[in-house]
Write an enzyme that holds these catalytic residues in place. Sequence first.
Site, PDB file in Angstrom:
ATOM      1  N   GLY A   1       0.754  -1.247   0.000  1.00 18.74           N
ATOM      2  CA  GLY A   1       0.000   0.000   0.000  1.00 18.74           C
ATOM      3  C   GLY A   1       0.785   1.298   0.000  1.00 18.74           C
ATOM      4  O   GLY A   1       0.340   2.293  -0.545  1.00 18.74           O
TER       5      GLY A   1
ATOM      6  N   GLU B   1       3.657   4.113   6.036  1.00 16.77           N
ATOM      7  CA  GLU B   1       2.460   3.286   5.842  1.00 16.77           C
ATOM      8  C   GLU B   1       1.462   3.997   4.941  1.00 16.77           C
ATOM      9  O   GLU B   1       1.435   5.227   4.885  1.00 16.77           O
ATOM     10  CB  GLU B   1       1.788   3.056   7.207  1.00 16.77           C
ATOM     11  CG  GLU B   1       2.055   1.696   7.818  1.00 16.77           C
ATOM     12  CD  GLU B   1       1.272   0.571   7.138  1.00 16.77           C
ATOM     13  OE1 GLU B   1       1.005   0.649   5.919  1.00 16.77           O
ATOM     14  OE2 GLU B   1       0.933  -0.395   7.835  1.00 16.77           O
ATOM     15  N   ASP B   2       0.614   3.218   4.285  1.00 13.09           N
ATOM     16  CA  ASP B   2      -0.505   3.831   3.560  1.00 13.09           C
ATOM     17  C   ASP B   2      -1.577   4.282   4.549  1.00 13.09           C
ATOM     18  O   ASP B   2      -2.099   5.381   4.463  1.00 13.09           O
ATOM     19  CB  ASP B   2      -1.101   2.880   2.508  1.00 13.09           C
ATOM     20  CG  ASP B   2      -1.490   1.506   3.055  1.00 13.09           C
ATOM     21  OD1 ASP B   2      -1.200   1.201   4.231  1.00 13.09           O
ATOM     22  OD2 ASP B   2      -2.092   0.735   2.291  1.00 13.09           O
TER      23      ASP B   2
ATOM     24  N   ASP C   1      -4.839   1.618  10.634  1.00 13.13           N
ATOM     25  CA  ASP C   1      -6.263   1.351  10.845  1.00 13.13           C
ATOM     26  C   ASP C   1      -6.428   0.781  12.262  1.00 13.13           C
ATOM     27  O   ASP C   1      -6.423   1.527  13.235  1.00 13.13           O
ATOM     28  CB  ASP C   1      -6.680   0.365   9.739  1.00 13.13           C
ATOM     29  CG  ASP C   1      -8.145  -0.022   9.751  1.00 13.13           C
ATOM     30  OD1 ASP C   1      -8.988   0.845  10.015  1.00 13.13           O
ATOM     31  OD2 ASP C   1      -8.453  -1.190   9.478  1.00 13.13           O
TER      32      ASP C   1
ATOM     33  N   PHE D   1     -14.082   2.602   4.658  1.00 10.21           N
ATOM     34  CA  PHE D   1     -13.120   1.983   3.760  1.00 10.21           C
ATOM     35  C   PHE D   1     -12.834   2.901   2.576  1.00 10.21           C
ATOM     36  O   PHE D   1     -13.745   3.430   1.945  1.00 10.21           O
ATOM     37  CB  PHE D   1     -13.668   0.639   3.265  1.00 10.21           C
ATOM     38  CG  PHE D   1     -12.619  -0.193   2.610  1.00 10.21           C
ATOM     39  CD1 PHE D   1     -11.698  -0.899   3.370  1.00 10.21           C
ATOM     40  CD2 PHE D   1     -12.533  -0.255   1.224  1.00 10.21           C
ATOM     41  CE1 PHE D   1     -10.705  -1.657   2.759  1.00 10.21           C
ATOM     42  CE2 PHE D   1     -11.552  -1.016   0.613  1.00 10.21           C
ATOM     43  CZ  PHE D   1     -10.640  -1.723   1.383  1.00 10.21           C
TER      44      PHE D   1
ATOM     45  N   ARG E   1      -5.489   0.776  -6.575  1.00 15.26           N
ATOM     46  CA  ARG E   1      -4.254   1.403  -6.079  1.00 15.26           C
ATOM     47  C   ARG E   1      -3.773   2.536  -6.983  1.00 15.26           C
ATOM     48  O   ARG E   1      -3.115   3.460  -6.536  1.00 15.26           O
ATOM     49  CB  ARG E   1      -3.132   0.359  -5.994  1.00 15.26           C
ATOM     50  CG  ARG E   1      -3.361  -0.732  -4.962  1.00 15.26           C
ATOM     51  CD  ARG E   1      -2.059  -1.495  -4.733  1.00 15.26           C
ATOM     52  NE  ARG E   1      -2.254  -2.792  -4.108  1.00 15.26           N
ATOM     53  CZ  ARG E   1      -2.353  -2.980  -2.791  1.00 15.26           C
ATOM     54  NH1 ARG E   1      -2.297  -1.958  -1.973  1.00 15.26           N
ATOM     55  NH2 ARG E   1      -2.518  -4.193  -2.297  1.00 15.26           N
TER      56      ARG E   1
HETATM   57  P1  IMP Z   1      -4.051  -2.270  10.401  1.00 10.93           P
HETATM   58  O1  IMP Z   1      -3.055  -3.361  10.597  1.00 10.93           O
HETATM   59  O2  IMP Z   1      -5.428  -2.667  10.828  1.00 10.93           O
HETATM   60  O3  IMP Z   1      -3.639  -0.938  10.982  1.00 10.93           O
HETATM   61  O4  IMP Z   1      -4.241  -2.063   8.848  1.00 10.93           O
HETATM   62  C1  IMP Z   1      -3.172  -2.099   8.053  1.00 10.93           C
HETATM   63  C2  IMP Z   1      -3.428  -2.364   6.605  1.00 10.93           C
HETATM   64  O5  IMP Z   1      -4.794  -2.623   6.276  1.00 10.93           O
HETATM   65  C3  IMP Z   1      -3.046  -1.137   5.835  1.00 10.93           C
HETATM   66  O6  IMP Z   1      -1.654  -1.097   5.587  1.00 10.93           O
HETATM   67  C4  IMP Z   1      -3.861  -1.296   4.589  1.00 10.93           C
HETATM   68  O7  IMP Z   1      -3.143  -2.066   3.659  1.00 10.93           O
HETATM   69  C5  IMP Z   1      -5.104  -2.043   5.018  1.00 10.93           C
HETATM   70  N1  IMP Z   1      -6.255  -1.117   5.169  1.00 10.93           N
HETATM   71  C6  IMP Z   1      -6.775  -0.621   6.306  1.00 10.93           C
HETATM   72  N2  IMP Z   1      -7.804   0.213   6.064  1.00 10.93           N
HETATM   73  C7  IMP Z   1      -7.946   0.233   4.715  1.00 10.93           C
HETATM   74  C8  IMP Z   1      -8.850   0.936   3.825  1.00 10.93           C
HETATM   75  O8  IMP Z   1      -9.734   1.726   4.219  1.00 10.93           O
HETATM   76  N3  IMP Z   1      -8.668   0.701   2.497  1.00 10.93           N
HETATM   77  C9  IMP Z   1      -7.716  -0.134   2.005  1.00 10.93           C
HETATM   78  N4  IMP Z   1      -6.849  -0.790   2.786  1.00 10.93           N
HETATM   79  C10 IMP Z   1      -6.973  -0.612   4.136  1.00 10.93           C
HETATM   80 MG    MG Z   2      -2.971  -3.327   2.194  1.00  8.55          MG
END
Ligand code: IMP
Ligand code: MG
Length: 178
Positions: free
Chosen positions: A48, A102-103, A106, A155, A168
């Site tokens: 991402g 990071e992208d 979440d 999302f 992407r």
């Molecule tokens: P986390 O581990 O829950 O913080 O989420 C990490 C990964 O989930 C990010 O690096 C994204 O690749 C993916 N992600 C979380 N939210 C979204 C979203 O709204 N759209 C697309 N990818 C997401």
């Molecule tokens: Mg991802």
Amino acid sequence: MADIQIHDKIFTSYISAERIKQRVTDIAGKINTDYAGKKPLVIGILNGSFIFAADLIRALTIEVEISFVKLASYQGVSSTGSVDTLISLKEDIGGRDIIIVEDIVDSGQTMSAFLPEVYQRKPASVKIATFLDKPSARKYAIKTNYAAFEIENTFVVGCGLDYNGLGRNLPDLYILKP
Ligand code: IMP
Ligand code: MG
């Protein structure tokens, strides 16, 4: 901007490429100041972060190195609950100033799995720069140091973020239509 369809879902435009560029420039300015005279190692989290990482480092005027790791935790529009390392960190980061890119942060699960691995290698400092921060979705106590945008708990796709592999490449950011 019109709505778009990706797989079975409709998304509507949320943040323009122009506004994104502005915020990336702001963040890069802060990093240029904070790391003046240093040579940080940027670690991008694939897939991402590749677009944000590319935009961010091109706006940096300090000396900087970049590397990537590939971590995966997401399937569809919700987290799978586990983090897989698909490409691991190969650099010697002992004594280095690390900026993780990071992208989106979440739930914080990805960062809470990766950070211990980073700290274990005794870097001089570690900060997190993220394109998007979803603080209201947090399940792990992760704080970001630089965030281009704080967004609500929905999302999004575009600018490196995907919905099941697609979206992407979109220059603007789109949000799932309720
Ligand atoms: P986390 O581990 O829950 O913080 O989420 C990490 C990964 O989930 C990010 O690096 C994204 O690749 C993916 N992600 C979380 N939210 C979204 C979203 O709204 N759209 C697309 N990818 C997401
Ligand atoms: Mg991802």
